[in-house]
Each structure stands twice: as C-alpha cells, then as structure tokens.
Write an enzyme that holds these catalytic residues in place. Structure first.
Site, short mmCIF file in Angstrom:
data_model
loop_
_atom_site.label_atom_id
_atom_site.label_comp_id
_atom_site.label_asym_id
_atom_site.label_seq_id
_atom_site.Cartn_x
_atom_site.Cartn_y
_atom_site.Cartn_z
N HIS A 359 24.81 -26.36 -10.06
CA HIS A 359 25.60 -25.78 -9.22
C HIS A 359 25.67 -26.38 -7.81
CE1 HIS A 359 28.66 -22.73 -7.98
NE2 HIS A 359 27.90 -21.51 -8.12
N ASP A 363 31.15 -26.54 -8.84
CA ASP A 363 31.55 -24.96 -8.70
C ASP A 363 31.89 -24.36 -9.85
OD1 ASP A 363 31.23 -25.58 -5.84
OD2 ASP A 363 33.23 -26.21 -5.69
#
Length: 388
Positions: A359, A363
């Site tokens: 992450h 995204d």
C-alpha cells in the site's frame, strides 16, 4: 594413478556459500565421466557436480550438511590410467586399496571409541570412586524393566528433527521481511471461469495436436495479468529506497511448489509471447523446477508474481508479496457455486482472485482496478487474443 580434486563450482554473485546436500556416490565406487557425484544447495537452487574424469571415488572431505564456498575441495577422485587389456584388474585393485584404507580409518576410530571409558577413568581418582562409577552401571540394570515399559508406552510418540534446507530458511526470512517492511493489504474478487472452460474443451485437443503442449489455465492467467499491468504501471513497479522504479518490460514470476520449497522462476518478456510460447515455457520451467535443474539466472528478477494455490484445492488465501516486487496475484480452486445472473440463480464454475499489494506504492483504487481488469479479461478470453 592421479588424484583429482572435486571442487565447488563458482557460485552466483549473490550467493556467498552453499551446503553439501547429498553425495550420490560412496568411497570406492567406480565413476564414469559426467556421473553426478554430489549436489550442493544454495538459498536459491541445487547445483549438481559431475565427475570431470572416469575413476574411483577416493575420499569424501566435506560430508552432507557441511557449509562450503566457491572452489572448496569436496573430495578426491582417483583417475586411473589403463589400457583395455588390464582395465578390470587395475580398477579392482585400486578399489580394494581405497576400501581397505577406509576400513583402516574406521578401525582406528573404533579403537579410540572403545578405549574412551578406560581413558576417562582418571588414575588419580581413588579406587572407591571408580568402583562407584561401576556400581552405577549395575544399578541402572535394575531399572531395565521400567525403561522397557516406558519405551513401549511412548514408542508411538517419537519426534523427528531435521535441519531446515537453505531454501526453506531463506523463504522464512523473506516472509518475515515482507511482514516487517511492507504495508501489505489484500483485495479479493471472483471470476466466472465458464468461458475459458468451454474454450479449452472446444480447442484443447487440436491445440495439443498442433503445438505439442496442452492448453492450460496458466497461459490465460499470464496473458490477463500482462494486459492488466499495461493499464496499471504502478503495479509493474517497485520501491528502491526513496525512489519508485517503473519497469518498461514485463517479467512475470510463476510460483512453483517443489519438494524443497516454493520457487519462483521467471517468464521474461511476456509481452513478446503468444499463448503457445507461454504454455511451452511454463511446462519447461515446471519440469526444471521439480527436477532441481533451474539456473540462478532463471530465478532472478521478476516484476510481478502469479501463485496458483488452486491446484492444491485452496478456496481462498492471502498470498504474500515476493520482494522486491509490489504485488502478487493468487488464483484458487474452481468451484461450482450458485450465482445470480439476470435475476436467475444459475450454477457457474467460480474462482476467487486475491491481489496482495504494498500500500506504500499502490493505492486501493489501482489495486481494485487491476483486479477488475484481470477478471474481465478472464471472463471474455477472446480479448486476450485481440489485445483489447
């Protein structure tokens, strides 16, 4: 007769040392040129060491489990010069000499062991103390029956301990590294595999007959991943320090389970491959992986990994990223499930998809978009040929 050293080959640059895994020959064995003498294991692959000449295995210096480095001597081979008239007799004589030498060494070792107790009876210790030692042995005999009973009760509760292979240890280290050094999340989706199943049923026989390889599921997965990576370059990227590295090529790692652990050989330049090329290359790397024949360069690199736990029956999982990559796609077992289509309940062969991603770089919007693209490509496989 000349002795020839059996050496560790030059190890790959990224490999510091190796472990002697298994000797395939024993002292005194007749060796033919190119016979595999010993295998050594690195944290990436197994290396076979063949005989450079014919002869007789004279000595094993580094036994199984020993840690060795490049050019280290593993053992010695006696190279026997002979003519055809005296070949058998000469080889037999050399074998006898080698085996006799080995037996002499073993006998010497045995004498040392048998003298161990006597040597450890300190002459400076009193007779009474030595007598106590002997009496302890006698007293132990009184508990023999109890020991036998306890042994019988626990005979099915044994434990077996074996050292972890270097590959298994490295896998464990990398898994811990991923957990500690990435912000890993997993997103899921499901795909209707009916179109691909019907396509394979229709063309599988003619495909194999024409190209000499079966039409599997993996080529569809690889193609779908490639088309999706083109649309989402963040997933075909990695973090290097404070920089993001975007790759303008498409090297896809394929997770393969072997007896030694999981390996991830790389399909390079997938963008240049047809479905036929992919199937042939997957078959080749699967065979080489299971036979332990992979080269170090076949395991290096890779921008993205596909892991197919479905072949073992996994319904759903959260695959762990293969560093330094930023994402991995998990494919799972295909199961018939009731689904709602046009307000009607129908039975369809469904498969869960799982995308684990870092992450820090990827995204949620891109991860979900990537997974939806893979799903749509698999549900409309004609798009894979048309490139749309």
């Amino acid at each position: 007769m000349n002795s020839i050293n059996i050496l560790v080959p030059d190890l790959p640059e990224s490999v510091m040392d190796a472990t002697v895994a298994v000797w395939h020959k024993k002292i005194g064995d007749t060796i033919q040129r190119n016979d595999i003498l010993v295998e050594i294991e690195t944290d990436k692959l197994m290396l076979e060491i063949p005989a450079q000449k014919s002869g007789i295995l004279e000595e094993i210096i580094e036994k199984e489990g020993a840690v060795v480095v490049s050019k280290q001597i593993l053992g010695r081979l006696i190279y026997v010069n002979y003519d055809e008239n005296n070949k058998d007799n000469l080889i037999t004589d050399v074998q006898k000499q080698v085996i006799q030498s080995q037996e002499d060494n073993n006998e010497t070792s045995g004498v040392k062991n048998s003298n161990f107790i006597q040597e450890n009876k300190d002459p400076n210790v009193s007779l009474n103390q030595n007598k106590m030692i002997d009496e302890q042995c006698v007293h132990q005999d009184k508990f023999l029956d109890q020991t036998e009973i306890l042994s019988a009760l626990t005979k099915d509760r044994n434990e077996t301990r074996i050292p972890m292979t270097r590959l298994r240890k490295r896998i464990a280290e990398r898994l811990v590294e991923v957990k500690q050094n990435t912000a890993m999340l997993t997103t899921f989706n499901e795909v209707n595999m009916k179109p691909i199943i019907e396509l394979r049923k229709k063309y599988a026989a003619s495909f194999e007959q024409r190209h000499g390889v079966k039409l599997g599921f993996m080529s569809f997965y690889v193609k779908a991943v490639f088309e999706s990576l083109k649309k989402f370059p963040e997933i075909n990227a990695s973090i290097d320090g404070e920089e993001i590295v975007y790759y303008n090529y498409f090297d896809i790692s394929i997770a393969v389970s072997t007896d030694r652990g999981l390996v991830t050989p790389v399909l390079r330049n997938v963008d240049t491959m047809s479905m036929i090329d992919i199937e042939k290359n997957i078959k080749l790397i699967a065979m080489r992986s299971r036979d332990g024949k992979l080269l170090a360069e076949e395991l290096d690199g890779g921008n993205f990994t596909i892991s197919n736990g479905g072949i073992f029956g996994s319904l759903m999982s959260t695959p762990i990223i293969n560093p330094p990559q930023s994402a991995i796609l998990g494919m799972h077992v295909i199961k018939d499930r009731p689904m709602v289509v046009d307000q009607q309940i129908v039975i369809l062969p469904m498969m869960y998809l799982a995308l684990s991603y870092d992450h820090r770089l990827i995204d949620g919007r891109n991860s979900i978009g990537f997974l939806n693209t893979v799903k749509s490509m698999l549900e409309e496989p004609l798009r894979l040929w048309l490139g749309i």
